[in-house]
Design an enzyme around this catalytic site. Structure first.
Site, mmCIF file in Angstrom:
data_model
loop_
_atom_site.group_PDB
_atom_site.id
_atom_site.type_symbol
_atom_site.label_atom_id
_atom_site.label_comp_id
_atom_site.label_asym_id
_atom_site.label_seq_id
_atom_site.Cartn_x
_atom_site.Cartn_y
_atom_site.Cartn_z
ATOM 1 C CB SER A 1 6.536 -1.316 -5.025
ATOM 2 O OG SER A 1 5.122 -2.066 -5.247
ATOM 3 C CB SER A 2 2.774 -0.304 -9.163
ATOM 4 O OG SER A 2 2.096 0.215 -8.283
ATOM 5 N N GLY B 1 0.644 -0.719 0.118
ATOM 6 C CA GLY B 1 -0.187 -0.348 -0.356
ATOM 7 C C GLY B 1 1.105 0.994 0.044
ATOM 8 C CG ASP C 1 -1.508 5.170 -6.193
ATOM 9 O OD1 ASP C 1 -1.796 5.407 -4.640
ATOM 10 O OD2 ASP C 1 -1.040 3.519 -6.056
ATOM 11 C CD GLU D 1 0.598 2.017 -11.262
ATOM 12 O OE1 GLU D 1 -0.265 0.830 -10.617
ATOM 13 O OE2 GLU D 1 1.484 2.362 -10.941
HETATM 14 P P1 ADP Z 1 1.765 -1.216 -3.977
HETATM 15 O O1 ADP Z 1 1.914 -0.737 -5.204
HETATM 16 O O2 ADP Z 1 1.322 -0.632 -3.118
HETATM 17 O O3 ADP Z 1 3.384 -1.871 -3.628
HETATM 18 P P2 ADP Z 1 0.585 -3.080 -6.211
HETATM 19 O O4 ADP Z 1 0.509 -4.920 -6.089
HETATM 20 O O5 ADP Z 1 -0.239 -2.522 -6.991
HETATM 21 O O6 ADP Z 1 1.504 -2.475 -5.018
HETATM 22 O O7 ADP Z 1 2.330 -3.162 -7.401
HETATM 23 C C1 ADP Z 1 3.128 -4.159 -6.902
HETATM 24 C C2 ADP Z 1 4.035 -5.137 -7.700
HETATM 25 O O8 ADP Z 1 4.194 -3.776 -8.935
HETATM 26 C C3 ADP Z 1 4.035 -5.892 -8.056
HETATM 27 O O9 ADP Z 1 3.885 -6.948 -7.314
HETATM 28 C C4 ADP Z 1 5.261 -6.077 -8.842
HETATM 29 O O10 ADP Z 1 4.986 -6.885 -9.994
HETATM 30 C C5 ADP Z 1 5.744 -4.762 -9.343
HETATM 31 N N1 ADP Z 1 7.306 -3.819 -8.658
HETATM 32 C C6 ADP Z 1 7.259 -2.462 -7.998
HETATM 33 N N2 ADP Z 1 8.317 -2.456 -7.512
HETATM 34 C C7 ADP Z 1 8.963 -3.291 -8.062
HETATM 35 C C8 ADP Z 1 10.535 -3.720 -8.515
HETATM 36 N N3 ADP Z 1 11.404 -3.207 -7.469
HETATM 37 N N4 ADP Z 1 11.096 -4.972 -9.130
HETATM 38 C C9 ADP Z 1 10.339 -5.652 -9.831
HETATM 39 N N5 ADP Z 1 8.395 -5.457 -9.289
HETATM 40 C C10 ADP Z 1 8.090 -3.856 -8.544
HETATM 41 MG MG MG Z 2 0.474 0.209 -6.801
#
Ligand code: ADP
Ligand code: MG
Length: 419
Positions: free
Chosen positions: A144-145, A141, A194, A182
């Protein structure tokens, strides 16, 4: 019982460890040098949850935790990617002829940005090699995406000389590409909070983000001073590490419920009614009247959350601005309670972490992000974060939950080029 780990942010700048690790991963993977390193932060939303897709208000800050990306443009339309999470695995894609949903796995996020820019008419955007290194917790949450899609958008803007990355107004174009990636390439529904946070937050500030469609950069963001130390505060983020449950379907169901309610009420979005309620002489009565027009009790609860949550954003900014931290904390509590009881997006880990933080003297605590797992924030006195985190861990241990991990949230800066 385990000691709660505080996830450290990687350092920035040309000699920073995030920059150097990304360059190193690039070099070891592709056997030549990157042409630059870009980075973009994760975010934490202080208040205003599930409001972005209702054209509402929210109040995110950028985290000091960032995703770093070393990249070099290619002469063809091929994409090669590597992430520090799986440094042995190279992901391959081809931009030519690519369709929405045509890339699987995490590669969809960065590839989708190039795809979306090309769709938006920037045909000069071609292939690239890229190495990602991140300290943003994934799937917690904390976006990271968006850290990944926004760092990619800024890097591609730079190497393909689109000219949108250097101004706040220009970044709206890059944000659109990140959102589209996304939604359409990764198939992960997102309302835009985000990406805006990752691209537009300034150090020491939260942004009051107005998600009404069609606003200019100036209209959609107000920089709100968010200096915790001035008020003797810390903002503790606790990633509960709760397993995500049916996340996608639930998010879509909430969105649909809001859209259906707006249709019943004869408005484009719930923001319209939120504004009407806010400007009424008796807001409670105005809210009751709106809810009275909805026959489905579940829909009534969803709408009550959205309308009251949009109002809480402004109330929080006012309270924090005059240093009324007790009131600001109460608003965080009210936000959580509404997300738990009316929007029904919490899980036991989130509710319990919030309860323990409050018992340990937090001014206020709430879940943050989409819910169904993920993180909470707690506004605590300076120096109290470790203690509060440890007490939550103690209760989690007693209940057989995984040990949470913590981050110290300080309002940080948006996407930028490191070197
Ligand atoms: P959040 O954005 O809250 O972290 P999401 O489910 O929206 O959760 O996004 C997470 C996804 O983003 C991961 O499952 C992966 O596919 C991708 N992701 C994010 N950062 C990285 C990274 N540094 N390396 C590889 N994949 C990543
Ligand atoms: Mg996300």
């Amino acid at each position: 019982m385990e000691t709660v780990e505080f996830v450290e942010a990687m350092t920035t700048g040309s000699q920073g460890c995030g920059t150097r690790l990304a360059q190193q991963l690039f070099r070891e993977t592709f056997k030549y040098e990157a042409e630059g390193v870009w980075s973009s932060p994760g975010r934490v939303n202080v208040i205003g949850e599930h409001t972005d897709y209702n054209a509402g208000l929210c109040l995110p800050i950028a985290l000091p935790h960032r995703t770093f990306l070393a990249l070099r443009a290619r002469q063809d339309d091929k994409v090669r990617l590597v992430s520090s999470f799986a440094p042995e695995q190279i992901e391959l894609a081809e931009l030519h002829g690519l369709q929405a949903g045509g890339v699987q796995g995490w590669a969809a996020y960065p590839v989708g940005v190039a795809w979306a820019l090309r769709k938006a008419g920037f045909e000069q955007v071609g292939g690239f090699d890229a190495a990602f290194v991140s300290c943003v917790p994934v799937g917690s949450g904390l976006s990271s995406s968006a850290a990944m899609t926004c760092s990619t958008a800024l890097a591609l803007d730079d190497v393909y000389q689109l000219g949108y990355g250097s101004t706040d107004e220009g970044r709206l174009t890059l944000i659109d590409a990140a959102i589209r990636s996304e939604n359409e390439m990764a198939g992960a529904s997102t309302g835009g909070l985000d990406q805006s946070a990752s691209m537009r937050c300034q150090s020491g500030h939260a942004i009051e983000l107005d998600c009404k469609p069609g606003l200019s950069a100036l209209q959609s963001v107000k920089q709100v001073p968010f200096d915790l130390l001035v008020h003797g505060l810390e903002l503790l983020v606790l990633d509960t590490q709760a397993p995500h449950q049916l996340n996608d379907g639930q998010y879509a169901a909430r969105r649909k419920s809001c859209e259906d309610a707006a249709a019943t009420l004869g408005v484009d979005n719930l923001r319209v009614v939120a504004d009407e309620v806010a400007s009424a002489s008796d807001s409670q009565q105005a809210l009751d009247e709106v809810l009275g027009k909805l026959s489905d009790p579940t829909q009534r609860k969803r709408v009550r959350h959205v309308i009251t949550e949009i109002a809480r954003v402004g109330q929080f900014i006012d309270a924090f601005g005059v240093g009324d931290i007790d009131r600001a904390g109460q608003l965080l509590d009210a936000s959580h309670d509404s997300l738990r009881d009316d929007y029904e997006v919490t899980v036991p880990e989130l509710d319990i972490a919030v309860d323990v933080a409050r018992l340990q003297g937090a001014y206020g605590a709430r879940m943050t992000g989409g819910g169904f797992g993920g993180s909470i924030i707690a506004l605590v006195k300076k120096g109290q974060s470790q203690l509060v985190a440890q007490e939550v861990a103690r209760e989690f241990d007693r209940l057989g939950f995984r040990c949470p991990r913590a981050l110290a949230a300080v309002a940080s800066s948006s996407a930028e080029r490191e070197v």
